[in-house]
Design an enzyme around this catalytic site. Structure first.
Site, PDB file in Angstrom:
ATOM      1  CB  CYS A   1      -4.250  10.473   2.037  1.00 31.92           C
ATOM      2  SG  CYS A   1      -3.700  10.029   0.382  1.00 31.92           S
TER       3      CYS A   1
ATOM      4  CB  CYS B   1      -5.375   7.674  -0.687  1.00 32.29           C
ATOM      5  SG  CYS B   1      -5.414   9.474  -0.860  1.00 32.29           S
TER       6      CYS B   1
END
Ligand code: DVN
Length: 245
Positions: free
Chosen positions: A79, A159
């Protein structure tokens, strides 16, 4: 004949299978992931997507089993460091490596097949690396379908804050026909992804800005209201520094 075969083996030691298994083992070793049989399993899933099929009749979902197998073996998405790109292939990979971003080609799935060509033939168990349809010869060709499905999976896993490197020296940095626009943006998942920041790479003398570029307005529209959009002009020389604000 024997001499020709020996010469052939010396000049052409890597079959597609060996090449992919070697890439697989190198990758898993480098990332400290267990690898007993995994690369064999991955090769088998890859193969069944296109072997024995007409090379213009391999749809993207033929790779679902490969993508599933790879996701069980490989690492989680990283992420806040994921980076997409369009028309910036060389620059983005150099930048990502130096500045710790991860592109699809840094994940096992993309790493395995980057810069390769492959296809099968109906009625044959063989795999081929030459004489395969090229990108635009037919829609459902094995290479194009793979990148579509791999890109969709990569985008769906994005993400946090994600990035895309676009080319500020061309007319349409955000091109609706690109894989980035036509596949990846459509698969972003706003329940796990927060924002997309465009790094618009310019050369000396380019006058394009984030605001002046028409195509980027389409990107903002395509992102919808659940994903935050940001854009920064990055002069090419600044890519060396990893500082992009
Ligand atoms: O975000 C990235 C990455 O995650 C990915 O898989 O999709 C995004 C990049 O795809 P893109 O937006 O279509 O960007 P490009 O620069 O138009 O194309 C990327 C690559 O796809 C090319 O470099 C081509 O691969 P190659 O030949 O260098 O191994 C290939 N490609 C795309 N359109 C093509 C094509 N190859 C031939 N003809 C085309 N029309």
């Amino acid at each position: 004949v024997i001499l020709a075969v020996i010469l052939g083996l010396i000049l052409w030691p890597d079959s597609l299978q060996e090449k992919i298994k070697k890439r697989c083992e190198t990758y898993l070793e480098k990332h400290g992931l267990p690898s007993q049989n995994d690369c064999e399993k991955i090769w088998d899933s890859f193969r069944q997507a296109f072997v024995e099929k007409d090379p213009c009749e391999v749809p993207p979902d033929a790779y679902d089993s490969l993508i599933h197998t790879v996701s069980q073996v490989s690492q989680e998405p990283t992420c806040n460091r994921m980076m997409f790109w369009s028309k910036t292939k060389e620059k983005v990979h150099e930048f990502a490596k130096k500045c710790s971003y991860v592109t699809l080609e840094d994940f096992l799935l993309g790493f395995l097949l980057d810069n390769l060509t492959w296809c099968g033939k109906s009625g044959s168990q063989e795999t081929f690396t030459t004489g395969c349809p090229s990108w635009s010869d037919c829609v459902n060709n094995p290479v194009r379908s793979f990148w579509i499905q791999a890109s969709a999976a990569f985008a769906a896993s994005a993400c946090g804050d994600a990035f895309v490197m676009l080319d500020g020296a061309i007319d349409m940095p955000y091109n609706p026909d690109s894989t980035f626009a036509s596949v990846e943006v459509k698969h972003f998942n706003s329940s796990i992804m927060k924002s997309l920041t465009v790094l618009l790479v310019t050369k000396e003398g380019d006058t394009k800005t984030c605001e002046s570029d028409e195509s980027l307005k389409h990107l903002q529209t395509d992102l919808g209201s659940n994903l935050k959009y940001q854009c920064k002009v990055v002069p090419q020389s600044q890519l060396q520094t990893c500082i992009v604000d």
